[in-house]
Write a protein that holds these residues in place. Structure first.
Motif, mmCIF file in Angstrom:
data_model
loop_
_atom_site.group_PDB
_atom_site.id
_atom_site.type_symbol
_atom_site.label_atom_id
_atom_site.label_comp_id
_atom_site.label_asym_id
_atom_site.label_seq_id
_atom_site.Cartn_x
_atom_site.Cartn_y
_atom_site.Cartn_z
ATOM 1 N N PHE A 70 0.839 -1.209 0.000
ATOM 2 C CA PHE A 70 0.000 0.000 0.000
ATOM 3 C C PHE A 70 0.873 1.259 0.000
ATOM 4 O O PHE A 70 0.584 2.241 0.681
ATOM 5 N N THR A 71 1.935 1.216 -0.761
ATOM 6 C CA THR A 71 2.968 2.253 -0.723
ATOM 7 C C THR A 71 2.418 3.649 -0.976
ATOM 8 O O THR A 71 2.704 4.573 -0.207
ATOM 9 N N PRO A 73 -0.752 5.153 -0.878
ATOM 10 C CA PRO A 73 -1.577 5.808 0.149
ATOM 11 C C PRO A 73 -0.859 5.962 1.491
ATOM 12 O O PRO A 73 -1.018 6.984 2.164
ATOM 13 N N ASP A 126 3.502 -4.662 -3.217
ATOM 14 C CA ASP A 126 2.593 -4.052 -4.187
ATOM 15 C C ASP A 126 2.849 -4.615 -5.586
ATOM 16 O O ASP A 126 1.909 -4.945 -6.318
#
Length: 136
Positions: A70-71, A73, A126
């Protein structure tokens, strides 16, 4: 014209930046949540305060960034956290970051903003998730 060197190494160096920044940020969270390592400033803080919320963001967000999960956000939220930290806690004592101790907050804020825009680079969960979705 693409440069093969840049094509291969840019995602790897971006990953190194993401991983190191994430681990350093995680370390700030461990100081505030657990007082580890002993003697590090500011030491353990109360959980239900702004410092405590920041510590949770630093620990969890730093871990997620190091893993590359989730890099975008996470990096966006952490960039905002560091901007708030700078203007609430550092800037009021002096205009100059070298005097107010806000150098790290500024650097983290812009590194995280950069990661929010560029994404995780190589070696990320991700990327693994994206490859699995593409294969399905």
């Amino acid at each position: 014209m693409t440069n093969p060197f840049n094509t291969v190494w840019s995602p790897r160096v971006l990953a190194a930046l993401r991983i190191i920044a994430g681990l350093l940020f995680l370390a700030h969270g461990t100081v505030k949540l657990f007082g580890f390592p002993a003697g590090a400033q500011p030491g353990q803080v109360e959980l239900l305060t702004l410092f405590g919320v920041g510590a949770i963001l630093e620990l969890v967000g730093g871990a997620l960034l190091a893993l590359g999960l989730f890099t975008r956000p996470v990096a966006f939220v952490l960039s905002g956290e560091m901007a708030v930290a700078y203007f609430m806690f550092h800037a009021p004592s002096s205009f100059f970051p070298a005097v107010n101790g806000g150098d790290a907050a500024i650097l983290f804020s812009f590194i995280f903003l950069y990661l929010a825009v560029t994404g995780p680079g190589a070696f990320s969960l991700d990327g693994l998730r994206a490859r699995k979705l593409a294969a399905a």
